[in-house]
Design a protein around this motif. Structure first.
Motif, PDB file in Angstrom:
ATOM      1  N   VAL A 109     -16.449  64.335  12.560  1.00 34.29           N
ATOM      2  CA  VAL A 109     -17.373  63.229  11.619  1.00 34.29           C
ATOM      3  C   VAL A 109     -16.391  62.490  11.045  1.00 34.29           C
ATOM      4  CG1 VAL A 109     -18.993  62.764  10.048  1.00 34.29           C
ATOM      5  CG2 VAL A 109     -19.181  64.825  11.399  1.00 34.29           C
ATOM      6  N   ASN A 110     -15.377  62.969  10.373  1.00 37.85           N
ATOM      7  CA  ASN A 110     -14.380  62.272   9.555  1.00 37.85           C
ATOM      8  C   ASN A 110     -13.554  61.236  10.696  1.00 37.85           C
ATOM      9  OD1 ASN A 110     -14.980  63.463   7.344  1.00 37.85           O
ATOM     10  ND2 ASN A 110     -13.248  64.933   7.395  1.00 37.85           N
ATOM     11  N   LEU A 111     -13.262  61.935  11.836  1.00 38.42           N
ATOM     12  CA  LEU A 111     -12.274  60.964  12.774  1.00 38.42           C
ATOM     13  C   LEU A 111     -13.367  59.822  13.226  1.00 38.42           C
ATOM     14  CD1 LEU A 111      -9.945  60.628  14.567  1.00 38.42           C
ATOM     15  CD2 LEU A 111     -10.785  62.267  16.053  1.00 38.42           C
ATOM     16  N   VAL A 112     -14.607  60.009  13.532  1.00 37.50           N
ATOM     17  CA  VAL A 112     -15.457  59.067  14.037  1.00 37.50           C
ATOM     18  C   VAL A 112     -15.494  57.931  13.076  1.00 37.50           C
ATOM     19  CG1 VAL A 112     -17.736  58.522  14.796  1.00 37.50           C
ATOM     20  CG2 VAL A 112     -16.795  60.360  15.696  1.00 37.50           C
ATOM     21  N   LEU A 113     -15.881  58.390  11.711  1.00 35.72           N
ATOM     22  CA  LEU A 113     -16.141  57.390  10.796  1.00 35.72           C
ATOM     23  C   LEU A 113     -14.626  56.754  10.308  1.00 35.72           C
ATOM     24  CD1 LEU A 113     -18.357  59.453   8.143  1.00 35.72           C
ATOM     25  CD2 LEU A 113     -19.131  57.777   9.783  1.00 35.72           C
ATOM     26  N   GLY A 114     -13.601  57.130  10.338  1.00 34.58           N
ATOM     27  CA  GLY A 114     -12.423  56.642  10.245  1.00 34.58           C
ATOM     28  C   GLY A 114     -12.013  55.474  11.231  1.00 34.58           C
ATOM     29  N   SER A 115     -12.138  55.984  12.679  1.00 38.16           N
ATOM     30  CA  SER A 115     -11.733  55.167  13.421  1.00 38.16           C
ATOM     31  C   SER A 115     -12.983  54.040  13.615  1.00 38.16           C
ATOM     32  CB  SER A 115     -11.800  56.084  14.892  1.00 38.16           C
ATOM     33  OG  SER A 115     -13.000  56.467  15.148  1.00 38.16           O
ATOM     34  N   GLY A 116     -14.033  54.124  13.353  1.00 41.24           N
ATOM     35  CA  GLY A 116     -14.976  53.066  13.363  1.00 41.24           C
ATOM     36  C   GLY A 116     -14.464  52.398  12.117  1.00 41.24           C
ATOM     37  N   ALA A 117     -14.168  52.697  11.007  1.00 41.71           N
ATOM     38  CA  ALA A 117     -13.877  51.836  10.009  1.00 41.71           C
ATOM     39  C   ALA A 117     -12.767  50.868  10.380  1.00 41.71           C
ATOM     40  CB  ALA A 117     -13.827  52.599   8.699  1.00 41.71           C
ATOM     41  N   LEU A 118     -11.669  51.385  11.136  1.00 41.74           N
ATOM     42  CA  LEU A 118     -10.464  50.834  11.452  1.00 41.74           C
ATOM     43  C   LEU A 118     -11.057  49.541  12.389  1.00 41.74           C
ATOM     44  CD1 LEU A 118      -7.937  53.625  11.663  1.00 41.74           C
ATOM     45  CD2 LEU A 118      -8.117  51.689   9.710  1.00 41.74           C
ATOM     46  N   LEU A 119     -11.606  50.091  13.408  1.00 42.68           N
ATOM     47  CA  LEU A 119     -12.039  48.920  14.505  1.00 42.68           C
ATOM     48  C   LEU A 119     -12.985  47.662  13.730  1.00 42.68           C
ATOM     49  CD1 LEU A 119     -13.034  51.268  17.332  1.00 42.68           C
ATOM     50  CD2 LEU A 119     -10.916  49.658  17.008  1.00 42.68           C
ATOM     51  N   PHE A 138     -14.537  48.519  20.395  1.00 41.67           N
ATOM     52  CA  PHE A 138     -15.505  48.874  19.324  1.00 41.67           C
ATOM     53  C   PHE A 138     -17.016  48.969  20.019  1.00 41.67           C
ATOM     54  CE2 PHE A 138     -18.777  47.997  16.305  1.00 41.67           C
ATOM     55  CZ  PHE A 138     -18.422  48.836  14.965  1.00 41.67           C
ATOM     56  N   PHE A 139     -17.293  48.100  21.131  1.00 41.20           N
ATOM     57  CA  PHE A 139     -18.561  47.862  21.543  1.00 41.20           C
ATOM     58  C   PHE A 139     -18.590  48.884  22.736  1.00 41.20           C
ATOM     59  CE2 PHE A 139     -18.551  44.051  19.100  1.00 41.20           C
ATOM     60  CZ  PHE A 139     -19.486  44.231  18.427  1.00 41.20           C
ATOM     61  N   VAL A 140     -17.599  49.184  23.497  1.00 42.69           N
ATOM     62  CA  VAL A 140     -17.631  49.962  24.825  1.00 42.69           C
ATOM     63  C   VAL A 140     -17.133  51.340  24.631  1.00 42.69           C
ATOM     64  CG1 VAL A 140     -16.964  50.116  27.353  1.00 42.69           C
ATOM     65  CG2 VAL A 140     -17.599  47.862  26.134  1.00 42.69           C
ATOM     66  N   VAL A 141     -15.737  51.460  24.485  1.00 45.94           N
ATOM     67  CA  VAL A 141     -15.032  52.523  24.502  1.00 45.94           C
ATOM     68  C   VAL A 141     -15.572  53.545  23.180  1.00 45.94           C
ATOM     69  CG1 VAL A 141     -12.788  53.784  24.183  1.00 45.94           C
ATOM     70  CG2 VAL A 141     -13.016  51.818  25.470  1.00 45.94           C
ATOM     71  N   TYR A 142     -15.488  53.042  21.792  1.00 45.23           N
ATOM     72  CA  TYR A 142     -15.821  53.961  20.777  1.00 45.23           C
ATOM     73  C   TYR A 142     -17.236  54.555  20.641  1.00 45.23           C
ATOM     74  CZ  TYR A 142     -16.947  54.720  15.799  1.00 45.23           C
ATOM     75  OH  TYR A 142     -17.077  55.192  14.692  1.00 45.23           O
ATOM     76  N   PRO A 143     -18.306  53.800  21.226  1.00 47.78           N
ATOM     77  CA  PRO A 143     -19.735  54.639  21.107  1.00 47.78           C
ATOM     78  C   PRO A 143     -19.619  55.694  21.974  1.00 47.78           C
ATOM     79  CG  PRO A 143     -20.046  52.102  21.340  1.00 47.78           C
ATOM     80  CD  PRO A 143     -18.472  52.530  21.432  1.00 47.78           C
ATOM     81  N   LEU A 144     -18.956  55.697  23.257  1.00 50.54           N
ATOM     82  CA  LEU A 144     -18.891  56.994  24.168  1.00 50.54           C
ATOM     83  C   LEU A 144     -18.008  57.969  23.713  1.00 50.54           C
ATOM     84  CD1 LEU A 144     -18.639  54.920  27.534  1.00 50.54           C
ATOM     85  CD2 LEU A 144     -20.691  55.780  26.507  1.00 50.54           C
ATOM     86  N   LEU A 145     -16.899  57.562  22.877  1.00 48.15           N
ATOM     87  CA  LEU A 145     -16.007  58.705  22.435  1.00 48.15           C
ATOM     88  C   LEU A 145     -16.535  59.178  21.079  1.00 48.15           C
ATOM     89  CD1 LEU A 145     -12.465  57.062  22.781  1.00 48.15           C
ATOM     90  CD2 LEU A 145     -13.648  58.555  24.386  1.00 48.15           C
ATOM     91  N   ALA A 146     -17.386  58.457  20.477  1.00 43.32           N
ATOM     92  CA  ALA A 146     -18.053  59.005  19.075  1.00 43.32           C
ATOM     93  C   ALA A 146     -18.925  59.968  19.459  1.00 43.32           C
ATOM     94  CB  ALA A 146     -18.532  57.705  18.361  1.00 43.32           C
ATOM     95  N   PHE A 147     -19.865  59.527  20.660  1.00 43.44           N
ATOM     96  CA  PHE A 147     -20.764  60.445  21.073  1.00 43.44           C
ATOM     97  C   PHE A 147     -20.277  61.839  21.574  1.00 43.44           C
ATOM     98  CE2 PHE A 147     -23.542  62.497  24.312  1.00 43.44           C
ATOM     99  CZ  PHE A 147     -24.930  62.272  23.703  1.00 43.44           C
ATOM    100  N   GLY A 148     -19.034  61.699  22.385  1.00 50.74           N
ATOM    101  CA  GLY A 148     -18.551  63.068  22.760  1.00 50.74           C
ATOM    102  C   GLY A 148     -17.956  63.895  21.604  1.00 50.74           C
ATOM    103  N   LEU A 149     -17.390  63.125  20.686  1.00 48.20           N
ATOM    104  CA  LEU A 149     -16.880  63.809  19.605  1.00 48.20           C
ATOM    105  C   LEU A 149     -17.925  64.513  18.756  1.00 48.20           C
ATOM    106  CD1 LEU A 149     -13.802  61.815  17.868  1.00 48.20           C
ATOM    107  CD2 LEU A 149     -13.992  64.352  18.566  1.00 48.20           C
ATOM    108  N   LEU A 150     -19.004  63.852  18.554  1.00 45.77           N
ATOM    109  CA  LEU A 150     -19.964  64.403  17.428  1.00 45.77           C
ATOM    110  C   LEU A 150     -20.715  65.382  18.093  1.00 45.77           C
ATOM    111  CD1 LEU A 150     -20.921  60.907  15.776  1.00 45.77           C
ATOM    112  CD2 LEU A 150     -19.613  62.699  14.842  1.00 45.77           C
TER     113      LEU A 150
END
Length: 455
Positions: A109-119, A138-150
């Motif tokens: 969760v921390n990795l997803v929130l931190g990377s989202g804040a930086l983007l 932010f709109f293509v890669v990040y949502p998919l990676l965030a879903f996989g991480l979470l």
């Protein structure tokens, strides 16, 4: 010196500018202009000062002077004269932030929130370059990676390309053979080497405005990450029923904000379309959704949405309110954008047509930039309202931040009137900080975009 001849006019000499009166300068001048400009203004100023002088010392005493900062339980907070129980907030902060998410997995969760804040900072900071790359990430890669991480799983089944050959070539180049090291190791090496290369090359192509080549490379790199990187990490599966707290509130708000603006633009354009079917459907959707409360939309999304799809495709329990919030925010955003479109002078459309621009270029290059700039206050106001309305997802069983605070106050070890009040003060401070930051950013962008129009 002789004066001017008879009948000859004297030359005009402008009088020097006089300084403003002493009563209009300095601190007293500012106070007279802003605080005591009229009897009503003076009354409100004096009343506000009296109110602050009466309540502010007590508020400071409760929040800071008499506050309990450290305690093993709520016993100290229940003593007479005790102030705010910040020890309760400290003890429950993990639950307020992550809900029931496994504590040994919160790094995800921390990795997803931190990377989202930086983007997001990359996208929103005006002076940073590479906005195209940031938007793709932010709109293509990040949502998919965030879903996989979470969640610990891919969003959909993906055929995975074999990277063992890439790893084998790397091994031969380094002087090793496939007999020296197991082939799976080379596949891992190939993955770790190929993915950064594809991301860098794709980002470079996007920056060079070769999006037709760069975007597919970025998507393909994301495909490899989802198909190979996540299965190799063997992340623990975490269901959305364990998600909660600040994390879920930010997730719901981010999804609503990201989807509401583009969807609102499309609905606004559809409402102004010359095609009767598109105009009718857009008006129908806007008026129906806008005519009911958000709670109704959430109940409809949570209860009826699974009835319209096969059982195997039934949306996740968290995805349903996300769709409801995004839809509700989009219809309100559509009316805000429509107001901006109506404010664009007709001469702008005629000038764009005279230049030979087609409808698409006219909208993207002439109309929408002016319309969105004119309604920035309305757009940010909708975002702020949406951020605060995320608390309503609790009515369909989603454990948002305010719901987490409300549940934890029932803990017998931390029961007490000042303890509950402290939890709600903490929640109010959280929402205020985010909403105030959005309003300040809105004012900054208004000043930057209006600089070229000032006279």
């Amino acid at each position: 010196m002789a004066g001017p001849a008879v009948g000859q006019s004297r030359p005009f000499v402008p009088a020097p500018d006089l300084p403003p009166p002493a009563s209009m300068r300095g601190t007293w001048g500012w106070m007279r202009t802003n605080l005591f400009s009229s009897p009503l203004s003076a009354f409100l100023t004096i009343g506000s000062i009296a109110f602050v002088a009466w309540y502010l010392p007590e508020l400071i005493r409760f929040l800071f002077i008499d506050a309990v900062w450290t305690a093993p339980d709520g016993a100290l907070c229940r003593e007479p004269g005790a102030g705010a129980c910040w020890a309760y907030v400290s003890a429950k902060l993990s639950f307020f932030t992550y809900g029931a998410y496994p504590r040994d997995q919160v790094w995800r969760v921390n990795l997803v929130l931190g990377s989202g804040a930086l983007l997001a900072l990359w996208l929103l900071w005006p002076n940073l370059k590479g906005k195209g790359t940031a938007a793709v990430l932010f709109f293509v890669v990040y949502p998919l990676l965030a879903f996989g991480l979470l969640t610990g799983r891919t969003p959909f089944p993906l055929p995975v390309p074999d990277l063992a050959s890439i790893g084998t070539l790397i091994g031969w180049a380094m002087g090793f053979g496939p007999t020296r090291i197991h082939g799976d190791v080379w596949q891992v090496i190939g993955t770790m080497v190929a993915i950064p290369i594809l991301l860098l090359v794709g980002s470079a192509l996007v920056l060079m405005r070769h999006a037709r080549l760069g975007v597919p490379l970025l998507l393909f790199a994301c495909w490899w990450i989802l198909g190979i990187a996540w299965p190799m990490t063997r992340l623990t599966l975490v269901g959305t029923d364990l998600w909660g707290g600040i994390f879920v509130s930010l997730l719901v708000a981010a999804v609503g904000i990201v989807f509401s603006l583009p969807c609102g633009v499309l609905l606004a354009l559809g409402r102004r379309s010359r095609l009767p079917v598109i105009r009718f459907l857009s008006i129908l959707l806007i008026e129906v959704v806008r005519g009911v409360p958000l709670i109704t939309v959430l109940f409809m999304a949570n209860t009826m949405l699974p009835l319209f799809v096969p059982e195997a495709w039934s949306p996740d329990r968290l995805l349903r309110p996300l769709l409801g919030v995004a839809l509700f925010a989009s219809v309100y955003m559509a009316e805000v954008v429509r107001g901006g479109l109506e404010a664009v002078p007709r001469g702008q459309y005629e000038a764009a047509q005279a230049l030979g621009l087609n409808w698409r270029n006219m909208m993207l290059l002439v109309t929408l930039p002016q319309a969105l700039t004119a309604v920035i206050p309305g757009i940010v106001n909708s975002f702020i309202a949406l951020f605060k309305d995320t608390t309503l997802v609790a009515v369909v069983g989603i454990f948002d931040f305010l719901r987490a605070v409300d549940v934890q106050r029932l803990d017998p070890a931390w029961a007490g009137p000042t303890i509950s009040t402290t939890g709600y003060v903490f929640a109010a401070a959280f929402y205020f900080i985010f909403c105030f930051a959005m309003s300040r950013y809105s004012l900054m962008m208004e000043r930057r975009l209006a600089a070229g129009r000032k006279r």
